[in-house]
Write an enzyme that holds these catalytic residues in place. Structure first.
Site, PDB file in Angstrom:
ATOM      1  N   ASP A 120     -50.135 -73.407 -24.556  1.00 62.41           N
ATOM      2  CA  ASP A 120     -48.970 -72.673 -25.033  1.00 62.41           C
ATOM      3  C   ASP A 120     -48.425 -73.353 -26.290  1.00 62.41           C
ATOM      4  OD1 ASP A 120     -46.544 -71.446 -25.459  1.00 62.41           O
ATOM      5  OD2 ASP A 120     -45.821 -71.679 -23.408  1.00 62.41           O
ATOM      6  N   GLY A 121     -48.383 -72.606 -27.396  1.00 60.19           N
ATOM      7  CA  GLY A 121     -47.900 -73.175 -28.650  1.00 60.19           C
ATOM      8  C   GLY A 121     -46.455 -73.616 -28.582  1.00 60.19           C
TER       9      GLY A 121
ATOM     10  N   ASP B 173     -49.175 -67.999 -36.409  1.00 57.09           N
ATOM     11  CA  ASP B 173     -50.164 -66.926 -36.587  1.00 57.09           C
ATOM     12  C   ASP B 173     -50.210 -66.136 -35.292  1.00 57.09           C
ATOM     13  OD1 ASP B 173     -52.294 -65.308 -37.125  1.00 57.09           O
ATOM     14  OD2 ASP B 173     -53.745 -66.911 -37.491  1.00 57.09           O
ATOM     15  N   SER B 174     -49.198 -65.315 -35.079  1.00 58.33           N
ATOM     16  CA  SER B 174     -49.008 -64.660 -33.788  1.00 58.33           C
ATOM     17  C   SER B 174     -49.436 -63.205 -33.814  1.00 58.33           C
ATOM     18  CB  SER B 174     -47.529 -64.734 -33.390  1.00 58.33           C
ATOM     19  OG  SER B 174     -46.745 -63.993 -34.319  1.00 58.33           O
ATOM     20  N   THR B 175     -49.593 -62.646 -32.614  1.00 55.85           N
ATOM     21  CA  THR B 175     -49.739 -61.209 -32.480  1.00 55.85           C
ATOM     22  C   THR B 175     -48.364 -60.569 -32.642  1.00 55.85           C
ATOM     23  OG1 THR B 175     -49.410 -61.329 -30.091  1.00 55.85           O
ATOM     24  CG2 THR B 175     -51.669 -61.497 -30.889  1.00 55.85           C
TER      25      THR B 175
ATOM     26  N   ASP C  89     -58.577 -66.664 -33.755  1.00 54.81           N
ATOM     27  CA  ASP C  89     -59.789 -66.259 -34.475  1.00 54.81           C
ATOM     28  C   ASP C  89     -60.296 -67.352 -35.404  1.00 54.81           C
ATOM     29  OD1 ASP C  89     -58.221 -66.059 -36.919  1.00 54.81           O
ATOM     30  OD2 ASP C  89     -57.646 -64.045 -36.313  1.00 54.81           O
TER      31      ASP C  89
ATOM     32  N   HIS D 159     -55.443 -64.411 -43.762  1.00 48.28           N
ATOM     33  CA  HIS D 159     -55.695 -65.832 -43.531  1.00 48.28           C
ATOM     34  C   HIS D 159     -55.419 -66.687 -44.769  1.00 48.28           C
ATOM     35  CE1 HIS D 159     -58.332 -64.193 -40.146  1.00 48.28           C
ATOM     36  NE2 HIS D 159     -57.254 -64.707 -39.616  1.00 48.28           N
TER      37      HIS D 159
ATOM     38  N   GLU E 184     -53.695 -72.479 -29.297  1.00 46.48           N
ATOM     39  CA  GLU E 184     -53.897 -71.069 -28.925  1.00 46.48           C
ATOM     40  C   GLU E 184     -53.850 -70.954 -27.410  1.00 46.48           C
ATOM     41  OE1 GLU E 184     -54.497 -67.434 -28.092  1.00 46.48           O
ATOM     42  OE2 GLU E 184     -54.624 -67.798 -30.270  1.00 46.48           O
TER      43      GLU E 184
ATOM     44  N   GLN F 187     -54.287 -61.070 -21.872  1.00 45.04           N
ATOM     45  CA  GLN F 187     -54.309 -59.826 -22.639  1.00 45.04           C
ATOM     46  C   GLN F 187     -55.682 -59.168 -22.567  1.00 45.04           C
ATOM     47  OE1 GLN F 187     -53.373 -61.321 -26.606  1.00 45.04           O
ATOM     48  NE2 GLN F 187     -54.664 -63.081 -26.165  1.00 45.04           N
TER      49      GLN F 187
END
Length: 277
Positions: free
Chosen positions: A138-139, A156-158, A86, A62, A106, A31
Site C-alpha cells: 500500500d503506497g 501515478d494512480s488510477t 505498469d 509517463h 504498487e 480489481q
C-alpha cells in the site's frame, strides 16, 4: 463479427475502440485486470473497466509525470512512485543519471506481473535494474513509514475509485509532504479538466494549503477521458517555472522537451480558473 471495447467515462459519455482479442483477464484481490489488443492503439491495459495505458500513447503520460518534476529538482537522488504498476514512470525516472534509487510502491502485484508479460517496453526497468526497488504494498502505508526520505514523489494512480480513493485525500498529501526531504517535490495525475473540475479544484486547494509552490499543467492523451489531462506539481522549494530550459538534457523522449517544460503551464482560461480560490 466486429469486436469493440467501450469505456463509459461518465454517465453521459464513453470512448470506444475496435479490438481483435483479449490477451489477459483476471480478477485480482483489488480489481479487474484486462489487457486487450486494439486496432488503433495496440495493446491496452484496462483496470476495472477504465483505460490505464496503451502501446501507442503511453509515452505522453509517463514522460510528463516524470520529467517535469525531475528537471525541476536540481539533484534528485531518491524517487518514489506510488501506484504505476505498469512501470512506465520508473522507466522514465532511471533516464536521469542523478537518480540512485527509484522505488515503486504498487498495491497490486498482479498488475506488475501482467505488464511485464504484455507491455515489456513499458515495464522493462522493473526487473534486473539495481537502481529500482519494486515493493508490492500500500503506497499510503509506505509514505507514512518513510519520513523525510525522498527527493521526488510521483502519485501515478488510477481514477479516484476503489483502491485509489485514498490517493486523492488531503491527509495523504500531508503524508507526502512529510515523506519528502526539505527541498522535495511531488507530482500527481489529477484527471480531466472537462470531466473532473471539482476534483482538480479540491486537490489544488489542498496541496496549496500544504506546499509553498503549487502548479497545474496539462497534456494531450487521446485514450484518457476528453483527451486533455492534468497533473499537479507541488514543491517545498523549487518552482518549475524557474527552470532554465538550457539546463535540461536530451532524455530520448517523444513528448517532453525543454521548450515544452514551460509551455504546459500555459493554461486555457477555464483551466486557470480551477486553480483560483
Amino acid at each position: 463479427m466486429e469486436l469493440w471495447y467501450t469505456e463509459k467515462q461518465t454517465e453521459n459519455h464513453g470512448i470506444t475502440t475496435k479490438i481483435t482479442e483479449t490477451l489477459h483477464s483476471e480478477k485480482s484481490e483489488f480489481q479487474q485486470i484486462d489487457i486487450i489488443q486494439t486496432k488503433q492503439f495496440g495493446r491496452m491495459l484496462v483496470l476495472d473497466g477504465m483505460v490505464m495505458t496503451t502501446d501507442v500513447d503511453e509515452f505522453v503520460y509517463h514522460e510528463m509525470i516524470a520529467h517535469v518534476a525531475l528537471n525541476t529538482h536540481p539533484n534528485p537522488k531518491k524517487v518514489l512512485v506510488v501506484g504505476g504498476g505498469d512501470g512506465g514512470a520508473i522507466r522514465e525516472i532511471v533516464k536521469h543519471e542523478s537518480v540512485e534509487q527509484a522505488v515503486l510502491a504498487e498495491i497490486d502485484g498482479r498488475v506488475i506481473e501482467a505488464c511485464k508479460t504484455h507491455f515489456p517496453n513499458i515495464a522493462k526497468e522493473l526487473s534486473g535494474n539495481p537502481r529500482v526497488s519494486v515493493q508490492v504494498m500500500d503506497g499510503v502505508k509506505h509514505i507514512h513509514e518513510n519520513k523525510g526520505a525522498y527527493d521526488v514523489i510521483m502519485v501515478d494512480s488510477t481514477e479516484p475509485v476503489g483502491p485509489a480513493v485514498g490517493l486523492f485525500e488531503k491527509g495523504f498529501y500531508q503524508g507526502i509532504y512529510d515523506a519528502l526531504k526539505p527541498d522535495g517535490i511531488m507530482v500527481a495525475q489529477t484527471e480531466s479538466p472537462w470531466f473532473n473540475r471539482d476534483l482538480i479544484k479540491r486537490v489544488f486547494r489542498d496541496l496549496k494549503s500544504i506546499f509553498p509552490i503549487t502548479r497545474l499543467y496539462t497534456v494531450s492523451i487521446p485514450t484518457y477521458p476528453s483527451g486533455l489531462w492534468s497533473f499537479t506539481i507541488a514543491s517545498k522549494q523549487y518552482d518549475p517555472l524557474e527552470v532554465d530550459p538550457d539546463t535540461i538534457k536530451d532524455l530520448d523522449t517523444k513528448y517532453y522537451s525543454p521548450e515544452l517544460h514551460h509551455a504546459v503551464f500555459k493554461l486555457p482560461k477555464f483551466v486557470q480558473e480551477l486553480t483560483r480560490d
